[in-house]
Write an enzyme that holds these catalytic residues in place. Sequence first.
Site, PDB file in Angstrom:
ATOM      1  N   GLU A 107       0.832  -1.208   0.000  1.00 52.12           N
ATOM      2  CA  GLU A 107       0.000   0.000   0.000  1.00 52.12           C
ATOM      3  C   GLU A 107       0.868   1.261   0.000  1.00 52.12           C
ATOM      4  O   GLU A 107       0.601   2.204  -0.743  1.00 52.12           O
ATOM      5  CB  GLU A 107      -0.932   0.027   1.215  1.00 52.12           C
ATOM      6  CG  GLU A 107      -1.903  -1.150   1.321  1.00 52.12           C
ATOM      7  CD  GLU A 107      -2.892  -1.252   0.178  1.00 52.12           C
ATOM      8  OE1 GLU A 107      -3.030  -0.282  -0.605  1.00 52.12           O
ATOM      9  OE2 GLU A 107      -3.519  -2.315   0.042  1.00 52.12           O
TER      10      GLU A 107
ATOM     11  N   ASN B  28       1.024   3.822  -3.084  1.00 47.92           N
ATOM     12  CA  ASN B  28       0.665   5.233  -2.866  1.00 47.92           C
ATOM     13  C   ASN B  28       1.690   6.166  -3.503  1.00 47.92           C
ATOM     14  O   ASN B  28       1.329   7.149  -4.144  1.00 47.92           O
ATOM     15  CB  ASN B  28       0.605   5.536  -1.362  1.00 47.92           C
ATOM     16  CG  ASN B  28      -0.756   5.236  -0.766  1.00 47.92           C
ATOM     17  OD1 ASN B  28      -1.730   5.008  -1.488  1.00 47.92           O
ATOM     18  ND2 ASN B  28      -0.829   5.226   0.554  1.00 47.92           N
TER      19      ASN B  28
ATOM     20  N   ARG C   1     -10.226   3.673  -6.964  1.00 48.19           N
ATOM     21  CA  ARG C   1      -9.477   3.103  -5.855  1.00 48.19           C
ATOM     22  C   ARG C   1     -10.349   3.140  -4.608  1.00 48.19           C
ATOM     23  O   ARG C   1     -11.260   3.929  -4.513  1.00 48.19           O
ATOM     24  CB  ARG C   1      -8.161   3.862  -5.640  1.00 48.19           C
ATOM     25  CG  ARG C   1      -7.326   3.896  -6.930  1.00 48.19           C
ATOM     26  CD  ARG C   1      -5.841   3.968  -6.711  1.00 48.19           C
ATOM     27  NE  ARG C   1      -5.337   3.122  -5.665  1.00 48.19           N
ATOM     28  CZ  ARG C   1      -4.810   1.906  -5.886  1.00 48.19           C
ATOM     29  NH1 ARG C   1      -4.803   1.382  -7.084  1.00 48.19           N
ATOM     30  NH2 ARG C   1      -4.337   1.217  -4.877  1.00 48.19           N
TER      31      ARG C   1
END
Lengths: 103, 153
Positions: free
Chosen positions: B60, B64, B117
Site C-alpha cells: 500500500e 501510494n 481506488r
Amino acid sequence: MEYQMMRENNDLIIGIRGEVDLIKIDDLKTSIKQERARALVKNLILDLRQVNFIDSSGLGLILTQYKSLKEIGGKVKIINANEITYKILEMSGLCKLMEINKL
Amino acid sequence: MQIIKNSIKDQATIVKNHLEICLTSKAENVGVARLALAVASANAGLTINEVEELKVAISEAVSNSIIHAYEGDESQKIYIEYIELAENICISVTDTGRGIENIARAVEPEFSTKSDRMGLGFAFIHSFMDKVEIESKAGKGTTVKMIKKIRRA
C-alpha cells in the site's frame, strides 16, 4: 498475476493466479471492459483459488465492477478466497456487498 | 523519523539487520519491495500471518508513492529503509513526490482522490502495523514510517 476468462451465458468467470497488486491491474481492467463490450455480462465471478496476495489495487477493481454491474442488476461473486485474502476482503467491507466463498 | 529514532534508543541501538532499497517508481517494483521485506521480516521472526500483514502494508505504501506522489511518472525514486531491532521491525517508505495536502483526510477509510481506488491504503497500513507515522510536505514528498513488533515465542 495471470488470469483466464471464461463465459457462461451472461456470467463472466475469471480465474486469477498469483499476486494481485498494481502491476497488470490495468491490463485486467481493460480485459474485463473489452469482454463486457463484446457481449452482455451480468455477473462477474472471480475465482481466487490461486491468488496468494491481494491489496487495495485489486479491491478497487472489484468495487468498480460491483458498482457498474449493480446498475444493470448484476453482481460480483468471489469464490475460493484463501485465509489472508478473505481477511483483506472482510476488512475492506466488500464482504457486506457481495457473496464471498472461502477456499 | 521520530518513532524509529525512539525505538532505536529504547533498544540500545542494537541493529540486527539493516536494508536500504532504492526503487524506480514502476508498478512491478511494488512486488519487489514486498518480497524483499517479506524475506527479511520472516528471518527476523515474524509469523507467516504477520509477514502477510507486513506485505500488505508495504504494498500500500509503495503503491501510494507510485500512484499519488508521482502520479504514474515511472522515472522517479522510492526509498525504503528496513531496520530490525531486538523487538521491532522499523520500516520507512519515502518519496519525493507531490506530498499529501491533508494527511487527516488521506488516512480516512474510503477517502480517495482516484475514483477507481478504494481509499483503503492507509487504513490497511494502520491495521496491519503496530505504529504508523506519516510525514509529508506539499511539493516535497512523503515518508511513511511503520513499526511492527516482533513477538518472539
